[in-house]
Design a protein around this motif. Structure first.
Motif, short mmCIF file in Angstrom:
data_model
loop_
_atom_site.label_atom_id
_atom_site.label_comp_id
_atom_site.label_asym_id
_atom_site.label_seq_id
_atom_site.Cartn_x
_atom_site.Cartn_y
_atom_site.Cartn_z
N VAL A 32 -7.65 -3.48 -5.54
CA VAL A 32 -6.91 -3.10 -4.27
C VAL A 32 -5.33 -2.79 -4.26
O VAL A 32 -5.09 -1.74 -3.65
CB VAL A 32 -6.81 -4.38 -3.27
N ALA A 36 -3.75 0.80 -3.15
CA ALA A 36 -2.33 0.81 -2.29
C ALA A 36 -1.36 1.65 -2.82
O ALA A 36 -0.65 2.48 -2.21
CB ALA A 36 -1.83 -0.74 -2.32
N THR A 39 -2.44 5.46 -1.95
CA THR A 39 -2.36 5.69 -0.69
C THR A 39 -1.01 5.29 0.10
O THR A 39 -0.67 6.00 0.94
CB THR A 39 -3.58 5.06 0.20
N ASP A 41 -0.15 2.64 1.06
CA ASP A 41 -0.18 1.38 1.91
C ASP A 41 -0.24 0.20 1.35
O ASP A 41 -1.18 -0.40 0.84
CB ASP A 41 -1.78 1.65 2.74
N HIS A 42 0.68 -0.46 1.44
CA HIS A 42 1.45 -1.75 0.48
C HIS A 42 1.55 -2.81 1.58
O HIS A 42 2.20 -3.73 1.25
CB HIS A 42 2.47 -1.36 -0.26
N GLN A 43 0.83 -2.76 2.75
CA GLN A 43 0.84 -3.95 3.64
C GLN A 43 0.67 -5.02 2.96
O GLN A 43 -0.32 -5.35 2.25
CB GLN A 43 -0.07 -3.51 4.78
N HIS A 46 -2.69 -6.74 2.04
CA HIS A 46 -3.60 -6.22 1.05
C HIS A 46 -3.10 -6.63 -0.36
O HIS A 46 -3.78 -7.04 -1.46
CB HIS A 46 -3.74 -4.87 1.14
N CYS A 60 -5.86 -12.20 0.54
CA CYS A 60 -5.55 -10.67 0.49
C CYS A 60 -7.05 -9.97 1.16
O CYS A 60 -8.00 -10.61 0.85
CB CYS A 60 -5.26 -10.01 -0.93
N HIS A 63 -8.22 -2.95 1.54
CA HIS A 63 -8.11 -1.73 2.80
C HIS A 63 -9.35 -1.37 3.39
O HIS A 63 -10.43 -1.13 2.36
CB HIS A 63 -7.24 -0.73 2.20
N TYR A 65 -10.34 1.58 4.35
CA TYR A 65 -10.71 3.00 3.44
C TYR A 65 -10.86 2.74 2.30
O TYR A 65 -11.65 3.51 1.68
CB TYR A 65 -9.14 3.76 3.91
#
Length: 161
Positions: A32, A36, A39, A41-43, A46, A60, A63, A65
């Motif tokens: 994961v 992250a 991409t 995307d470090h929300q 996740h 967690c 994603h 995707y």
């Protein structure tokens, strides 16, 4: 077990065929985190296990995707098409994420051929296009983590007479 098709006719006759399931894989936090990083995307749902424990999923989650991208890992375990001059991914239809995939969960692919058609019948190299519905099973869950209709186009080698 991988279902193997050796000709256009075999594949054309396979509409509705169940392709079975793949082996299970575990979704680890490292995977994961790598997704992250790839991409951006470090929300926190996740990548922040401490904060995510207090969040809506109790930990967690992968994603969506990432789950979709793993279809590329599972698809060759479900189907193989031989005797090709070329095979290409055309795209995806109807991507859905019915359930979150929690870190630590085990997932696998499940496949079914939903459509097969000839493409470019009057061209020198006609092709066959197939749609395979891949569902990502989550161990212990009634709902899948992802369902997607993958579309692939295969151009077979000429048949020698």
């Amino acid at each position: 077990m991988t279902t193997i098709f050796a000709s256009a006719d075999e594949l054309l006759a396979a509409t509705g065929r169940d392709l079975g399931v793949t082996d299970w894989i575990e979704i680890g936090q490292d995977r994961v985190n790598l997704f992250a990083d790839a991409t951006g995307d470090h929300q926190w749902i996740h990548v922040d296990p401490e904060r995510a424990r207090e969040g809506p999923f109790g930990g967690c989650i992968a994603h969506g995707y990432l789950t979709l991208a793993l279809v590329n890992l599972f698809l060759p375990q479900l189907i193989r098409v031989d005797n090709l001059s070329m095979g290409v991914n055309v795209g995806c239809d109807r991507v859905r994420f019915p359930a979150p995939v929690k870190v630590g969960a085990r997932i696998r692919g499940r496949g079914e051929i939903t459509r097969v058609e000839r493409i470019g019948e009057n061209t020198p190299n006609p092709s066959v296009q197939s749609t395979v519905r891949v569902s990502i099973d989550i161990e212990g869950s009634e709902r899948p983590g992802c369902v997607v209709d993958t579309i692939s186009r295969y151009t077979f080698n000429p048949v020698s007479e």
